[in-house]
Write an enzyme that holds these catalytic residues in place. Structure first.
Site, mmCIF file in Angstrom:
data_model
loop_
_atom_site.group_PDB
_atom_site.id
_atom_site.type_symbol
_atom_site.label_atom_id
_atom_site.label_comp_id
_atom_site.label_asym_id
_atom_site.label_seq_id
_atom_site.Cartn_x
_atom_site.Cartn_y
_atom_site.Cartn_z
ATOM 1 N N ASP A 91 -4.662 10.872 -19.904
ATOM 2 C CA ASP A 91 -4.131 8.732 -19.822
ATOM 3 C C ASP A 91 -3.270 8.346 -21.293
ATOM 4 O OD1 ASP A 91 -5.313 9.297 -17.228
ATOM 5 O OD2 ASP A 91 -6.449 7.280 -18.030
ATOM 6 N N TYR A 92 -4.693 8.371 -22.345
ATOM 7 C CA TYR A 92 -3.913 8.573 -23.579
ATOM 8 C C TYR A 92 -2.343 9.162 -23.983
ATOM 9 C CZ TYR A 92 -3.797 7.277 -28.699
ATOM 10 O OH TYR A 92 -3.776 7.793 -29.460
ATOM 11 N N ASP A 143 0.386 7.760 -21.989
ATOM 12 C CA ASP A 143 0.489 6.144 -22.267
ATOM 13 C C ASP A 143 1.693 6.202 -23.552
ATOM 14 O OD1 ASP A 143 -0.605 5.150 -20.622
ATOM 15 O OD2 ASP A 143 -2.450 4.438 -21.407
ATOM 16 N N SER A 172 6.265 2.069 18.278
ATOM 17 C CA SER A 172 5.051 2.617 18.130
ATOM 18 C C SER A 172 4.688 3.565 18.472
ATOM 19 C CB SER A 172 4.184 1.410 18.817
ATOM 20 O OG SER A 172 4.315 0.042 18.758
ATOM 21 N N LEU A 173 3.221 4.103 18.699
ATOM 22 C CA LEU A 173 2.978 4.970 19.998
ATOM 23 C C LEU A 173 2.117 5.356 20.807
ATOM 24 C CD1 LEU A 173 0.762 6.636 16.335
ATOM 25 C CD2 LEU A 173 3.611 7.725 17.887
ATOM 26 N N GLU A 215 -2.290 15.503 13.307
ATOM 27 C CA GLU A 215 -2.453 14.842 11.868
ATOM 28 C C GLU A 215 -2.954 13.308 12.037
ATOM 29 O OE1 GLU A 215 2.105 13.338 10.997
ATOM 30 O OE2 GLU A 215 2.564 14.784 11.923
ATOM 31 N N LYS A 243 -4.359 9.738 12.047
ATOM 32 C CA LYS A 243 -3.444 8.223 11.536
ATOM 33 C C LYS A 243 -4.135 7.134 11.113
ATOM 34 C CE LYS A 243 -2.230 4.850 15.469
ATOM 35 N NZ LYS A 243 -2.372 3.928 15.032
ATOM 36 N N ASP A 258 -4.609 4.026 8.785
ATOM 37 C CA ASP A 258 -4.390 2.940 9.521
ATOM 38 C C ASP A 258 -3.545 1.474 7.744
ATOM 39 O OD1 ASP A 258 -4.670 0.319 10.418
ATOM 40 O OD2 ASP A 258 -7.172 0.011 10.610
ATOM 41 N N ARG A 275 8.110 -2.142 9.014
ATOM 42 C CA ARG A 275 8.608 -1.652 10.394
ATOM 43 C C ARG A 275 9.207 -2.912 10.726
ATOM 44 N NH1 ARG A 275 4.188 0.724 14.818
ATOM 45 N NH2 ARG A 275 4.700 -0.635 16.546
ATOM 46 N N GLU A 322 3.172 5.244 5.383
ATOM 47 C CA GLU A 322 1.410 4.335 5.949
ATOM 48 C C GLU A 322 1.475 3.891 4.357
ATOM 49 O OE1 GLU A 322 2.000 4.065 8.540
ATOM 50 O OE2 GLU A 322 0.210 3.181 8.865
ATOM 51 N N TYR A 325 4.400 11.096 6.630
ATOM 52 C CA TYR A 325 4.656 11.786 7.986
ATOM 53 C C TYR A 325 5.784 12.208 8.850
ATOM 54 C CZ TYR A 325 3.921 7.198 9.624
ATOM 55 O OH TYR A 325 4.265 5.556 9.733
ATOM 56 N N LYS A 349 1.716 15.390 17.851
ATOM 57 C CA LYS A 349 3.235 15.419 18.199
ATOM 58 C C LYS A 349 3.621 16.795 18.444
ATOM 59 C CE LYS A 349 3.593 11.692 14.311
ATOM 60 N NZ LYS A 349 3.412 12.645 12.630
ATOM 61 N N LYS A 403 -7.880 6.976 19.625
ATOM 62 C CA LYS A 403 -7.742 6.519 18.721
ATOM 63 C C LYS A 403 -9.811 7.050 18.555
ATOM 64 C CE LYS A 403 -4.709 3.483 17.798
ATOM 65 N NZ LYS A 403 -4.648 1.679 17.884
ATOM 66 N N CYS A 460 -28.656 -26.314 -1.936
ATOM 67 C CA CYS A 460 -28.549 -25.816 -2.820
ATOM 68 C C CYS A 460 -30.191 -24.377 -2.365
ATOM 69 C CB CYS A 460 -27.829 -25.460 -4.511
ATOM 70 S SG CYS A 460 -28.752 -24.335 -5.187
ATOM 71 N N CYS A 474 -31.630 -24.825 -6.620
ATOM 72 C CA CYS A 474 -32.012 -26.059 -7.125
ATOM 73 C C CYS A 474 -31.477 -27.401 -6.337
ATOM 74 C CB CYS A 474 -30.314 -25.333 -8.151
ATOM 75 S SG CYS A 474 -28.766 -26.583 -7.121
ATOM 76 N N CYS A 490 -22.480 -24.799 -4.004
ATOM 77 C CA CYS A 490 -23.450 -26.187 -4.687
ATOM 78 C C CYS A 490 -22.804 -26.707 -6.363
ATOM 79 C CB CYS A 490 -24.023 -25.188 -5.307
ATOM 80 S SG CYS A 490 -25.634 -25.901 -6.599
ATOM 81 N N CYS A 516 -27.518 -25.428 -12.249
ATOM 82 C CA CYS A 516 -28.138 -24.153 -11.607
ATOM 83 C C CYS A 516 -28.300 -23.444 -11.890
ATOM 84 C CB CYS A 516 -27.102 -24.361 -10.013
ATOM 85 S SG CYS A 516 -28.198 -23.424 -8.437
HETATM 86 P P1 AMP Z 1 -0.018 1.184 16.623
HETATM 87 O O1 AMP Z 1 0.488 0.675 15.294
HETATM 88 O O2 AMP Z 1 -1.907 1.390 17.133
HETATM 89 O O3 AMP Z 1 1.436 1.426 17.754
HETATM 90 O O4 AMP Z 1 0.396 2.635 16.000
HETATM 91 C C1 AMP Z 1 1.773 3.045 15.302
HETATM 92 C C2 AMP Z 1 1.679 2.847 14.111
HETATM 93 O O5 AMP Z 1 1.057 4.247 13.532
HETATM 94 C C3 AMP Z 1 2.598 4.159 13.803
HETATM 95 O O6 AMP Z 1 3.949 2.831 13.258
HETATM 96 C C4 AMP Z 1 2.580 4.326 12.034
HETATM 97 O O7 AMP Z 1 2.688 3.479 11.258
HETATM 98 C C5 AMP Z 1 0.828 4.791 11.604
HETATM 99 N N1 AMP Z 1 0.808 5.955 11.450
HETATM 100 C C6 AMP Z 1 -0.496 6.084 10.914
HETATM 101 N N2 AMP Z 1 0.104 7.212 10.972
HETATM 102 C C7 AMP Z 1 0.877 8.118 11.088
HETATM 103 C C8 AMP Z 1 1.077 9.601 11.503
HETATM 104 N N3 AMP Z 1 0.808 10.837 10.874
HETATM 105 N N4 AMP Z 1 2.068 9.422 12.268
HETATM 106 C C9 AMP Z 1 2.930 8.881 13.023
HETATM 107 N N5 AMP Z 1 2.391 7.588 12.970
HETATM 108 C C10 AMP Z 1 1.400 7.444 11.986
HETATM 109 ZN ZN ZN Z 2 -27.619 -25.026 -7.174
#
Ligand code: AMP
Ligand code: ZN
Length: 664
Positions: free
Chosen positions: A31-32, A35, A80-81, A110, A112, A114, A133, A169, A221, A284, A308, A402, A405, A420, A426
């Site tokens: 890191d040093y 930097d 969406s999916l 793959e 998913k 979050d 999105r 994501e 992805y 997919k 899911k 509290c 105290c 408190c 306290c």
């Molecule tokens: P949902 O929001 O439940 O309808 O799920 C769809 C969302 O899953 C997509 O809009 C992506 O943002 C997300 N996502 C996460 N991982 C993946 C992946 N590997 N491929 C496609 N979509 C993904």
């Molecule tokens: Zn207190």
């Protein structure tokens, strides 16, 4: 090498290191050293604004402020999916697919991730746009924020197509999320609930420098565009990886739904070891040709399916509800549970957040509750199994005093947490505040630990942080486990903390909502504690990024006579309660390219301070006078031979005061 060549070489080198560190998780320099190189590039770019490049690695720190994010229509809709939850669901999906396409179907599996979805546009290998999105048809232009995320390449390598979009994501890995929360709790803010919302919230922050501080990552992805030079999804992931994107390696090619299910089963267990949150698998159809044939429904592609994971939840008995008092006086209710196994760990406690939360879920002692664990340190209680509620159960009465105290608790309008108000009386708050004061990011007092602080308070030796500076060796030696040597270290550590700069002292005071960043902003704006103490709420709100909540808290802190007298005491003991001359002047490039000799004895600054000043302002300090010397900062008693030499070479002598003036 010309300056331009140097700049390009450094940019390439730093880009390479960024890629290794943030994308491949495999650093090849310290890191040093990193930097130092970054600093060198920053300096060169400052000297040569004509070579500015919005995609230079120096731009990662952010700085651009966006008041209103521009709306951008997606070149191709972000769908969406569809979701599936069982083997049967997946088999049905395969049956539907096979009716619509010819030939064998392969699947890419793959994870998913979050987080918050993002669409990145690259033109000629450069990131030109990053859009959220939104509603799928159009989103917000958050390019300046996305550029601060180190795993997003600003410039690609290899055989990338001239123009394309890539989707992925933005996630906040657990480590970083937990660290951010620890810092929030420190300053009396409520912790963020989960990484996903925090990630998507981060994208819409106005100050990109704030985004730069958040440990976000971008996992990609999906490629979209024409003439991408790839035939299937799996290959496109590999390509994207080669171009410099962070594409998790876990993707797997499957020939049958059974193989897909193996992947699902494996990751349903092993996802708990991943550094970020996942909520399922995305399957997919691999061939892009077949994807095209399958097309889209109104909402989602026919060629993809999410599977899911079932959330890991268990039920257990809630034995008691207890209440913790934080350093800022905030009360947190805690559920003490019958220990239970969950996602590989034993869970005994869960946070209940605040009174509202308890009321909303109607959580009572003796209830059977559902507990879920995300990646957060503290598991969540999702609700109560009412069928198991004992007949004699009574609604939870939130405490009104509290637990430490016994002071009556207060709750301010619009706030979820009870407090408190016994700020200086306290014990938990007193100890917590002093522990914060001595902590590494605050006064960084070596030789003094949290337990010793508690002991010192309990023994009545200190009751606020200013008392630390009055401690004597004879007072502390009788303490438990305190040897002569450690007593010396402690006293020395306290003494040294008098050099800690003002902005950190301000942070150390532990004013509610005043974290490191806010303390810096306030210190730099007001420059002294007196100026801050004198500021009205309206004044404070006018400071960049200081909201009403912070302003009220700061104002209230200094309105208290007790706090003011503690602050005055700190000042008498020699803590830095204003910016030093050096900090006031700050860093510039005024002395760029100049070689300066320091000689003699000075009145108002030390030699090392002078040296630092010169360097901070871009100059070089040289020990001997030569024809290259730009000027000499001369104090009293300058040696005669030096004087001679300066005269001969016709080099200007200036005294310390004119020098300091020069910098102002
Ligand atoms: P949902 O929001 O439940 O309808 O799920 C769809 C969302 O899953 C997509 O809009 C992506 O943002 C997300 N996502 C996460 N991982 C993946 C992946 N590997 N491929 C496609 N979509 C993904
Ligand atoms: Zn207190």
């Amino acid at each position: 090498m010309t300056a331009k060549e140097k700049i390009n070489a450094l940019r390439n080198e730093l880009r390479e290191h960024n890629h290794k560190y943030y994308v491949l998780d495999n650093a090849s320099i310290s890191d040093y050293d990193y930097d130092i190189k970054l600093k060198a590039l920053q300096d060169l770019e400052a000297q040569h604004p004509e070579f500015f490049d919005a995609n230079s690695p120096t731009q990662r720190v952010g700085g651009a402020v966006t008041k209103n994010f521009e709306t951008v229509v997606h070149g191709q809709r972000m769908y969406s999916l569809d979701n599936s939850y069982s083997k049967e669901d997946l088999q049905d999906w395969e049956t539907r697919i096979k009716k619509l396409v010819d030939g064998d179907v392969q699947y890419t599996c793959e994870l998913k991730y979050d987080g918050a979805s993002i669409s990145l546009t690259y033109e000629n290998g450069l990131l030109t746009k990053a859009v959220t999105r939104g509603d799928g048809f159009q989103g917000d232009d958050v390019t300046s924020n996305i550029k601060t995320i180190k795993s997003v390449p600003l410039q690609l390598q290899g055989d990338y197509p001239p123009k394309f979009d890539i989707r992925g994501e933005i996630v906040l890995p657990f480590d970083g999320f937990n660290k951010m929360n620890a810092e929030r709790i420190e300053i009396g803010e409520e912790p963020y609930r989960n990484p996903r919302n925090t990630a998507s919230g981060s994208l819409k922050l106005q100050d990109s420098a704030e985004v730069a501080k958040r440990p976000l990552e971008c996992l990609l992805y999906n490629l979209t565009g024409t003439n991408l030079g790839v035939k299937n999804q799996f290959e496109s992931l590999e390509k994207a990886r080669q171009w410099g994107f962070k594409v998790p390696e876990v993707a797997k090619l499957s020939n049958t739904i059974d193989e897909v299910l193996e992947f699902v089963a494996y990751w349903d267990i092993h996802r708990h070891n991943l550094p970020y949150e996942t909520d399922g698998v995305v399957i997919k159809v691999n061939s892009l040709q077949q994807q095209e044939e399958l097309g889209y429904t109104a909402k989602a592609p026919r060629w993809a399916m999410a599977y899911k994971f079932k959330a890991e939840r268990v039920s257990t008995k809630l034995n008691t509800i207890t209440y913790q008092v934080g350093r800022t006086g905030a009360i947190t209710p805690v559920a003490n549970l019958e220990p239970v196994e969950l996602a590989g760990t034993t869970v005994k406690r869960a946070s209940l957040h605040n009174a509202d939360q308890i009321e909303k879920l109607d959580i009572r002692e003796g209830d059977e509750v559902y507990v879920e664990k995300g990646g957060e340190i503290i598991p969540k209680i999702l609700g109560v199994d009412l069928t198991k509620r004992p007949l004699d159960s009574l609604p939870t009465q939130y405490i009104d005093q509290c637990p430490v105290c016994e002071t009556t608790l207060v709750r301010h309008d619009g706030e979820a947490q009870h407090y408190c108000p016994n700020y200086n009386g306290c014990e938990v708050q007193v100890i917590g505040r002093i522990q914060h004061f001595i902590s590494r990011k605050a006064m960084d007092i070596d030789g003094l630990g949290g337990e010793t602080v508690a002991l010192l308070v309990k023994e009545g030796l200190i009751s606020n942080y200013s008392d630390l500076y009055a401690l004597t060796k004879t007072q502390i030696i009788p303490l438990e486990r305190m040897a002569e040597k450690s007593a010396d270290n402690l006293i020395q550590g306290i003494e040294q903390s008098k050099n800690i700069p003002f902005e950190r002292v301000l942070f150390a005071l532990g004013i509610r909502y005043v974290g490191e960043t806010v303390a810096k902003k306030l210190a730099r704006h007001y420059k002294s504690i007196n100026a801050i103490a004198d500021a009205s709420e309206e004044d404070l709100v006018n400071v960049d990024e200081i909201g009403i909540k912070i302003a009220e808290s700061v104002h209230a802190f200094f309105k208290s006579d007790e706090n003011m007298s503690i602050v005055k005491r700190l000042k008498t003991f020699g803590a830095q309660l204003e910016m030093s001359a050096e900090e006031l002047i700050g860093k510039t490039n005024i002395l760029q390219g100049q070689s300066i000799v320091i000689t003699g004895v000075f009145e108002s600054v030390s030699r090392s301070e002078l040296k630092k000043l010169i360097e901070d302002n871009g100059g070089k300090v040289s020990s001997s006078i030569s024809s290259k010397t730009s000027f000499i900062v001369a104090g009293a008693n300058m040696g005669p031979s030096k004087k001679d030499k300066a005269e001969k070479l016709n080099i200007q002598l200036i005294d310390e005061y004119s020098f300091l003036q020069k910098l102002e």
